[in-house]
Enzyme design. Sequence first.
Site, PDB file in Angstrom:
ATOM      1  N   GLY A   1       0.817  -1.203   0.000  1.00  0.00           N
ATOM      2  CA  GLY A   1       0.000   0.000   0.000  1.00  0.00           C
ATOM      3  C   GLY A   1       0.853   1.256   0.000  1.00  0.00           C
ATOM      4  N   SER A   2       0.358   2.274   0.680  1.00  0.00           N
ATOM      5  CA  SER A   2       0.987   3.596   0.604  1.00  0.00           C
ATOM      6  C   SER A   2       2.350   3.679   1.273  1.00  0.00           C
ATOM      7  CB  SER A   2       0.050   4.649   1.216  1.00  0.00           C
ATOM      8  OG  SER A   2      -1.111   4.782   0.423  1.00  0.00           O
TER       9      SER A   2
END
Length: 487
Positions: free
Chosen positions: A216-217
């Site tokens: 993810g981020s």
Amino acid sequence: MNKPIRRVSVFCLILVLALMVRTNWVQGVQAHAWATNKNNDRNKYDRYAYPRGNIIVGGQPVTNSDFVNGLRYKYKRSWIDGPMYAQVTGYSSQSYGTSQLESLEDGILAGTDSRLFFRNTLDMLTGDDKKGGDVVTTIDAKAQKAAFEGLGNKKGAAVALDPRTGAILALVSTPSYDPSKFSGSSKADQDAWTAVNADPNKPLLNRALRETYPPGSTFKLVTAAAAFEDGKFQNPSDKTDTPEQFFLPGTKTELKNASKTEPCTNATLQDAMDLSCNTVFGKIGSEVGGQKLRAQAEKFGFNNAKVDVPIRASASVFPSNSSPDGTAMDAIGQHDTRATPLQMAMVASAIANNGTLMEPYLVDQERSSTLAVVSKHSEKVMSQAVSATTAQKLQQLMESVVQNGTGTKAKIDGVTVGGKTGTAQHGQDNSGLPFAWFMSYAKGADGKQVAVAVVVEDGDSDRNEISGGSIAAPIAKSIMQAVVQGK
């Protein structure tokens, strides 16, 4: 002597000579192969015929050898706080063998390592019982406890590293198991083994080292690193040329932001990291390109199938053949990008250590039963992941995330903390509950440092919440406090 008797005598002599040759062949040439054969049950019996050495954490053993004086086994392995340390030690079972450190360090623990020959010979001459040696780990007991209690009944993992040395300070995977429950050979041990293998939550799986997740981020830091190293940006305050609506290259698919779109439009790198703007970093990734992103990821340890601590970690993956739209998604830690918690702790560690990635390790020393040091780990540089200048810019970004962005729940008074949240989508059409990530580092006033990665599976039922910041960040905070403040 008549002829028939002479023939029989010669034949018998040949048989005796053949038997002598065979006996010497087995004892002299094949002895080691037979002794180490996995089907040789004598090895199992010998392993538990005398006290096994211990695995040490913070100067104290987390294992025991209990005297049982059974028909075949005199000793049985047991653990102190077994579920907390199971993913560090592994198991040692009379019926089901060994795993992890109990397997990889079996020669030292069982006392059969050739480096213990002098000690064993001396014990034999003096009539002392044979004893195994000890394995001293790098684990910080307080950090391990903080990670284990922080994860609690959640499904996930946590890893903490010393950025300056690569020493693993915490290694936790939940749900866990108690190795003591199947260390013997009774019906109860068999039932416990069957139950732990049948558990759908896979407690035997070491999620910290052997499971890969979409990061993810948290991966946006790798993308930012590639952009700085490529000269696309010079400073965290540089503005990005990001439209209000960003469509994945070659498609009509709009890349959405978790936060409001407006603050991400033409945002600075720092603001984009604070808000975790998908549009900004998706666009940067597509412009930098998959080849340069992959090269940067590999400097942090991705695509390396031989990361041994000494337990081998699964390879984290950054793909080599993504389409342009796939590369944009890879750049924000989705699509085909996958990472172990160890890998993301390595990214945080390299950034904290001014770009130098140290080789992670779990075993500090091997010792004989008399505490003589048999071997001691030598710290090694794994790579120069980024320049010191780029690392310091990434530190600014991470520290701003904790002070002003999605990672405020990781703040620690009087301690410099940098972090990055991540909420990774997964499942068919992103139907699964997201994985909650937080990767961070902390630097105390007294020089103590730690880099941490935490992932919680199915971490948040509310998709509008940045679950990495709300669920994983507090766990990372408690681990960092345990190391830099001793709490």
